[in-house]
Design a protein around this motif. Structure first.
Motif, PDB file in Angstrom:
ATOM      1  N   THR A 195      -4.065  11.606 -11.315  1.00  0.00           N
ATOM      2  CA  THR A 195      -4.390  11.507  -9.892  1.00  0.00           C
ATOM      3  C   THR A 195      -3.781  10.262  -9.247  1.00  0.00           C
ATOM      4  O   THR A 195      -3.586   9.228  -9.889  1.00  0.00           O
ATOM      5  CB  THR A 195      -5.915  11.465  -9.666  1.00  0.00           C
ATOM      6  N   LEU A 196      -3.502  10.391  -7.969  1.00  0.00           N
ATOM      7  CA  LEU A 196      -3.047   9.288  -7.132  1.00  0.00           C
ATOM      8  C   LEU A 196      -4.080   9.124  -6.024  1.00  0.00           C
ATOM      9  O   LEU A 196      -4.366  10.079  -5.297  1.00  0.00           O
ATOM     10  CB  LEU A 196      -1.677   9.581  -6.520  1.00  0.00           C
ATOM     11  N   THR A 197      -4.647   7.933  -5.925  1.00  0.00           N
ATOM     12  CA  THR A 197      -5.610   7.643  -4.863  1.00  0.00           C
ATOM     13  C   THR A 197      -5.041   6.525  -4.011  1.00  0.00           C
ATOM     14  O   THR A 197      -4.686   5.457  -4.525  1.00  0.00           O
ATOM     15  CB  THR A 197      -6.968   7.215  -5.455  1.00  0.00           C
ATOM     16  N   THR A 198      -4.942   6.758  -2.710  1.00  0.00           N
ATOM     17  CA  THR A 198      -4.318   5.768  -1.838  1.00  0.00           C
ATOM     18  C   THR A 198      -5.182   5.466  -0.614  1.00  0.00           C
ATOM     19  O   THR A 198      -5.747   6.376   0.012  1.00  0.00           O
ATOM     20  CB  THR A 198      -2.915   6.221  -1.386  1.00  0.00           C
ATOM     21  N   GLY A 199      -5.271   4.186  -0.296  1.00  0.00           N
ATOM     22  CA  GLY A 199      -6.011   3.760   0.894  1.00  0.00           C
ATOM     23  C   GLY A 199      -5.111   3.560   2.093  1.00  0.00           C
ATOM     24  O   GLY A 199      -5.556   3.075   3.135  1.00  0.00           O
ATOM     25  N   VAL A 200      -3.835   3.942   1.951  1.00  0.00           N
ATOM     26  CA  VAL A 200      -2.865   3.821   3.036  1.00  0.00           C
ATOM     27  C   VAL A 200      -1.944   5.037   2.995  1.00  0.00           C
ATOM     28  O   VAL A 200      -1.681   5.586   1.928  1.00  0.00           O
ATOM     29  CB  VAL A 200      -2.049   2.506   2.888  1.00  0.00           C
ATOM     30  N   GLY A 201      -1.493   5.488   4.157  1.00  0.00           N
ATOM     31  CA  GLY A 201      -0.548   6.594   4.187  1.00  0.00           C
ATOM     32  C   GLY A 201       0.754   6.198   3.514  1.00  0.00           C
ATOM     33  O   GLY A 201       1.232   5.074   3.686  1.00  0.00           O
ATOM     34  N   LEU A 202       1.322   7.124   2.735  1.00  0.00           N
ATOM     35  CA  LEU A 202       2.549   6.834   1.993  1.00  0.00           C
ATOM     36  C   LEU A 202       3.642   7.823   2.351  1.00  0.00           C
ATOM     37  O   LEU A 202       3.369   8.976   2.698  1.00  0.00           O
ATOM     38  CB  LEU A 202       2.290   6.901   0.474  1.00  0.00           C
ATOM     39  N   LYS A 203       4.889   7.358   2.231  1.00  0.00           N
ATOM     40  CA  LYS A 203       6.044   8.205   2.489  1.00  0.00           C
ATOM     41  C   LYS A 203       6.918   8.242   1.241  1.00  0.00           C
ATOM     42  O   LYS A 203       7.461   7.235   0.806  1.00  0.00           O
ATOM     43  CB  LYS A 203       6.844   7.657   3.668  1.00  0.00           C
ATOM     44  N   PHE A 204       6.989   9.416   0.624  1.00  0.00           N
ATOM     45  CA  PHE A 204       7.852   9.654  -0.536  1.00  0.00           C
ATOM     46  C   PHE A 204       9.090  10.392  -0.038  1.00  0.00           C
ATOM     47  O   PHE A 204       9.002  11.546   0.383  1.00  0.00           O
ATOM     48  CB  PHE A 204       7.138  10.530  -1.574  1.00  0.00           C
ATOM     49  N   GLY A 205      10.241   9.736  -0.096  1.00  0.00           N
ATOM     50  CA  GLY A 205      11.430  10.380   0.457  1.00  0.00           C
ATOM     51  C   GLY A 205      11.216  10.630   1.934  1.00  0.00           C
ATOM     52  O   GLY A 205      10.970   9.704   2.700  1.00  0.00           O
ATOM     53  N   ASP A 206      11.279  11.899   2.326  1.00  0.00           N
ATOM     54  CA  ASP A 206      11.024  12.219   3.732  1.00  0.00           C
ATOM     55  C   ASP A 206       9.676  12.906   3.908  1.00  0.00           C
ATOM     56  O   ASP A 206       9.397  13.486   4.954  1.00  0.00           O
ATOM     57  CB  ASP A 206      12.148  13.096   4.301  1.00  0.00           C
ATOM     58  N   LYS A 207       8.820  12.828   2.886  1.00  0.00           N
ATOM     59  CA  LYS A 207       7.508  13.472   2.940  1.00  0.00           C
ATOM     60  C   LYS A 207       6.403  12.429   3.077  1.00  0.00           C
ATOM     61  O   LYS A 207       6.421  11.392   2.404  1.00  0.00           O
ATOM     62  CB  LYS A 207       7.254  14.298   1.682  1.00  0.00           C
ATOM     63  N   ILE A 208       5.440  12.716   3.928  1.00  0.00           N
ATOM     64  CA  ILE A 208       4.341  11.795   4.191  1.00  0.00           C
ATOM     65  C   ILE A 208       3.033  12.360   3.637  1.00  0.00           C
ATOM     66  O   ILE A 208       2.748  13.552   3.786  1.00  0.00           O
ATOM     67  CB  ILE A 208       4.196  11.538   5.707  1.00  0.00           C
ATOM     68  N   ILE A 209       2.255  11.492   2.988  1.00  0.00           N
ATOM     69  CA  ILE A 209       0.898  11.886   2.582  1.00  0.00           C
ATOM     70  C   ILE A 209      -0.077  10.887   3.193  1.00  0.00           C
ATOM     71  O   ILE A 209       0.204   9.692   3.277  1.00  0.00           O
ATOM     72  CB  ILE A 209       0.729  11.946   1.048  1.00  0.00           C
ATOM     73  N   ASN A 210      -1.204  11.389   3.639  1.00  0.00           N
ATOM     74  CA  ASN A 210      -2.212  10.532   4.245  1.00  0.00           C
ATOM     75  C   ASN A 210      -3.103   9.898   3.177  1.00  0.00           C
ATOM     76  O   ASN A 210      -2.972  10.189   1.982  1.00  0.00           O
ATOM     77  CB  ASN A 210      -3.068  11.346   5.228  1.00  0.00           C
TER      78      ASN A 210
END
Length: 198
Positions: A99-114
């Protein structure tokens, strides 16, 4: 007559002592058996509740924590490239999902995850060409981004996944055997939509 009564009395006393000793020995024997059963049960319980080996890596981006958590299988002489065929997905771990847990929105390549918690997998697109799958907790893929493939000299017997800070973002590095897969990411700009190009 008095002698006979005395003999009978002594006999009764001796019989009482013998019975008492036998009962005590039996009681001690049962206590030892119960103690052994209890110890065995406790040992089995401890073994049953032993957690599988898990790994964790985290970094901080703009004050927010980003964490990856995963199981650490041993390679045991296997060949990762021979274990999977093009088009197949790899869980990148063992037992519970990676699992990946993030407290900030991230951009992988040209894809964004909240912000949130995601399941990570890798997919072999073709030999030596991999993609990182970022999925919601109901296994729906929200982003698929290329991963850099590299063969290295140092070997990792246990699967290792590390997060490293890189500039304003970071890098996810998967290392197992003599193979590494990596994907860079950065902080997403406000207003990005999950899974869409940013």
């Amino acid at each position: 007559m008095k002698i006979t009564i005395s003999i009978l009395t002594a006999t009764i006393v001796l019989l009482s002592i013998a019975c008492s000793g036998s009962s005590s020995n039996k009681s001690n024997s049962n206590a030892n058996l119960n103690s052994g059963s209890s110890n065995n049960a406790n040992a089995a319980g401890s073994a049953a509740t032993t957690a599988p080996d898990r790994g964790q890596s985290d970094i901080t981006i703009d004050g927010a924590k980003v964490t990856v958590e995963y199981g650490r299988p041993a390679l045991k002489g296997r060949d990762l490239e021979a274990m999977i065929s093009p088009g197949q997905e790899w869980r990148m771990g063992s037992n519970a999902p990676t699992t990946l847990t993030t407290g900030v929105g991230l951009k992988f390549g040209d894809k964004i995850i909240n912000t949130g918690r995601y399941i990570l997998k890798a997919k072999l697109v073709e030999p030596q060409k991999w993609a990182l799958l970022i999925q919601s907790e109901d296994n729906a893929t929200v982003a698929e981004v290329p991963m850099a493939f590299q063969k290295v000299d140092n070997t990792a017997e246990l699967l290792t996944i590390n997060l490293e800070n890189r500039g304003d973002g970071g890098r996810l590095i998967v290392h197992w055997g003599n193979l590494t897969l990596s994907a860079d990411f950065e902080k997403a700009q406000p207003g990005g939509v999950i899974g869409q190009s940013g």
